[in-house]
Design an enzyme around this catalytic site. Structure first.
Site, PDB file in Angstrom:
ATOM      1  N   ARG A  79      -3.376 -64.446  33.366  1.00  8.09           N
ATOM      2  CA  ARG A  79      -3.581 -63.003  33.247  1.00  8.09           C
ATOM      3  C   ARG A  79      -2.418 -62.357  32.495  1.00  8.09           C
ATOM      4  O   ARG A  79      -1.307 -62.294  33.006  1.00  8.09           O
ATOM      5  CB  ARG A  79      -3.737 -62.347  34.620  1.00  8.09           C
ATOM      6  CG  ARG A  79      -3.872 -60.820  34.514  1.00  8.09           C
ATOM      7  CD  ARG A  79      -4.463 -60.144  35.735  1.00  8.09           C
ATOM      8  NE  ARG A  79      -3.607 -60.183  36.909  1.00  8.09           N
ATOM      9  CZ  ARG A  79      -3.815 -59.432  37.999  1.00  8.09           C
ATOM     10  NH1 ARG A  79      -4.851 -58.594  38.049  1.00  8.09           N
ATOM     11  NH2 ARG A  79      -3.015 -59.540  39.033  1.00  8.09           N
ATOM     12  N   ASP A  87       1.420 -55.902  45.687  1.00  6.29           N
ATOM     13  CA  ASP A  87       1.734 -56.017  44.274  1.00  6.29           C
ATOM     14  C   ASP A  87       1.634 -54.630  43.664  1.00  6.29           C
ATOM     15  O   ASP A  87       1.532 -53.628  44.384  1.00  6.29           O
ATOM     16  CB  ASP A  87       0.850 -57.044  43.565  1.00  6.29           C
ATOM     17  CG  ASP A  87      -0.621 -56.646  43.516  1.00  6.29           C
ATOM     18  OD1 ASP A  87      -0.971 -55.508  43.912  1.00  6.29           O
ATOM     19  OD2 ASP A  87      -1.435 -57.472  43.065  1.00  6.29           O
TER      20      ASP A  87
END
Length: 525
Positions: A158, A437
């Site tokens: 990613r 996150d």
């Protein structure tokens, strides 16, 4: 090299990644595609002003033929047919080895929400992934040896989102897109070897808001494959439907990438953040405490069913999201509760029709695997299409729920803790037995902004004001000081984090991302 300059300190081994040929590849993609990227970012601002003027989000009439058409994606490689459990995490060396060895079907190596993009983290992460692809990765740490098993998870990478820059690389004096840097370095160094290994260059694409942003990725893929002499369709992607506008364009995003896509993913945490960001101006769209917004909330349940329905109509996989619970050491009751919560979440996803799911910790792979093995005996369940359709009203309806002083305090505590860790170079952080996150921290800070601007009344009877928020910031700084001791003053960066949070939450206009000012803080340090 003409027009290309590096501004980062040397990273051990970085010269094998930042080769002249790799930098020339980055420069070519930047010159060819950055003007389009910049125009698409400006279009995001235009749409936001349109919504703030009282216009509602809806399905685009100009693309109705795509939504109503009978088409499917081009196909799925063999090593992406069974994705029942995927593990996610940053690209540090130990994480890469442990994740690939975890028993999960896939590992999403993340340079976006789970990585603090220090120059060292970005280049070291590319080194680690290159070594993993070439199966030369190993590590000696605290007397323990780490190396890859014979059978490992399929690697999916990613890159950063379109909005994030990489200021350490400049082309013709311009900052390069972090997304282009991440994609280009990974693809340039690994694509051919991945194909030789019987796999391919696979990508998770984050935070898209419009089908034209997907078209940009598709054009980059076509160009990159041409430069390296790889066939069209060698690249395969999974797009995270993690923005509210992206949910309205799920079909269109699949269509734009139909030669280079295999799945969509329900990125639930960023989706909640995006909901607040898009609708924070609307008094009828105020969300309750973050803990009260679950996948059982009607607007989230409709979103998940919409993603599964859209994917399966197009023969694409529909991937579930990540429960933030992680194993709890030294507390069996809390650990059992965390495992039970993860199990229930995965049972909901499998029953709905998802073809796989995410976990954030190797200790949870077995929990998720048991659920999908039991409820999804085949490699996927793409034949399962949830009944009905979704309306704009169903995607936009805010759920009922409490708005509490405890919720406000937790938002501030988590945001300070996460931002401080991000400034220290850590992008995925366990806080209060949850894996935080950037996406989860974004929910906390945007909710604070929304509650303040809407003058929300809490269950305590207090109105959320700037003064209340600032007082709670000071209170939570004291909590952090007690928790971390001397590190609060030395390397903790909690005071900086509190200042950044205050600026973000008290801004007149909601800033798009907390990572943007944090990144500039790196540069100023």
């Amino acid at each position: 090299m003409t027009g290309i300059t590096l501004h980062g300190a040397p990273v051990p081994g970085g010269e094998t990644i930042l080769t002249d040929a790799a930098l020339a590849f980055i420069a070519h993609l930047h010159r060819m595609f950055d003007p389009t990227r910049q125009s698409l970012l400006r279009a995001r601002d235009d749409r936001k002003r349109w919504w703030q003027a009282g216009n509602s989000l809806d399905f685009a009439p100009e693309t109705s033929s795509v939504r109503d058409g009978h088409w499917q994606i081009s196909g799925t490689p063999a090593d992406l047919l069974d994705r029942r459990v995927e593990i996610t995490g940053p690209c540090d060396r130990k994480m890469v080895i442990n994740a690939l060895n975890s028993g999960a079907k896939c590992f999403m190596a993340c340079m976006e929400d789970a990585t603090s993009p220090t120059w060292h983290n970005i280049i070291d992460g590319q080194i680690n992934l290159r070594d993993a692809v070439h199966r030369t990765i190993n590590l000696e740490d605290k007397g323990k040896s780490y190396k890859l098993n014979d059978i490992i998870a399929t690697l999916i990478f990613r890159p950063r989102g379109w909005h994030l820059p990489e200021t350490h690389i400049r082309v013709d004096g311009e900052e390069v897109s972090g997304a282009i840097v991440d994609f280009a370095l990974y693809f340039f160094h690994n694509a051919r070897r991945l194909v030789e290994n019987g796999s391919g260059p696979y990508f998770y694409l984050p935070k898209m808001e419009h089908y034209l942003e997907a078209r940009l990725w598709n054009n980059i893929f076509v160009t990159a494959q041409s430069i390296l002499g790889l066939p069209l369709g060698t690249i395969k992607s999974t797009v995270l439907i993690e923005t509210l506008p992206g949910a309205f364009m799920a079909d269109e995003i699949l269509y734009e990438l139909r030669d280079h896509i295999v799945a969509l993913n329900c990125g639930r945490w960023d989706y909640i953040f995006s909901y607040i960001k898009c609708l924070g101006h609307d008094a009828n769209s105020v969300l309750p405490d973050r803990s009260a917004v679950t996948m059982a909330s009607p607007f989230m349940a409709h979103y998940a069913a919409h993603v599964v329905r859209t994917c399966h109509r197009r023969n694409a996989h529909a991937m579930g999201g990540m429960s933030a619970f992680i194993p709890v050491k030294d507390d069996e009751a809390k650990n059992s509760a965390a495992f039970a919560a993860v199990k229930a979440d995965k049972e909901r996803e499998a029953t709905l029709g998802h073809d796989g799911t995410w976990v954030a910790h190797p200790g949870l792979v077995g929990v998720a695997m048991e659920v999908f093995d039991r409820l999804m005996p085949g490699a996927s369940q793409r034949e399962k299409i949830p009944a009905g359709t979704v309306s704009a009203a169903e995607l936009l309806a805010a759920p009922e729920g409490p708005k509490t002083r405890a919720g406000l305090a937790m938002n501030i505590n988590v945001a300070i803790g996460y931002i401080a860790a991000w400034l220290r170079g850590q992008g995925a952080v366990p806080l209060h037995n949850m894996m935080e996150d950037a996406a989860t921290a974004e929910i906390s800070r945007t909710q604070l902004w929304q509650w303040r601007t809407q003058g929300v009344t809490l269950d305590s009877g207090e109105t959320v004001t700037a003064a209340l928020i600032n007082a709670e910031i000071q209170a939570q700084l004291a909590v952090w000081k007690d928790a971390v001791g001397d590190n609060f003053f030395a390397t903790g960066r909690y005071a900086e984090a509190a200042t950044i949070l205050s600026d973000l939450v008290l801004a007149k206009t909601l800033p798009d991302f907390l990572t943007t000012p944090c990144y500039r803080q790196f540069m100023a340090a």
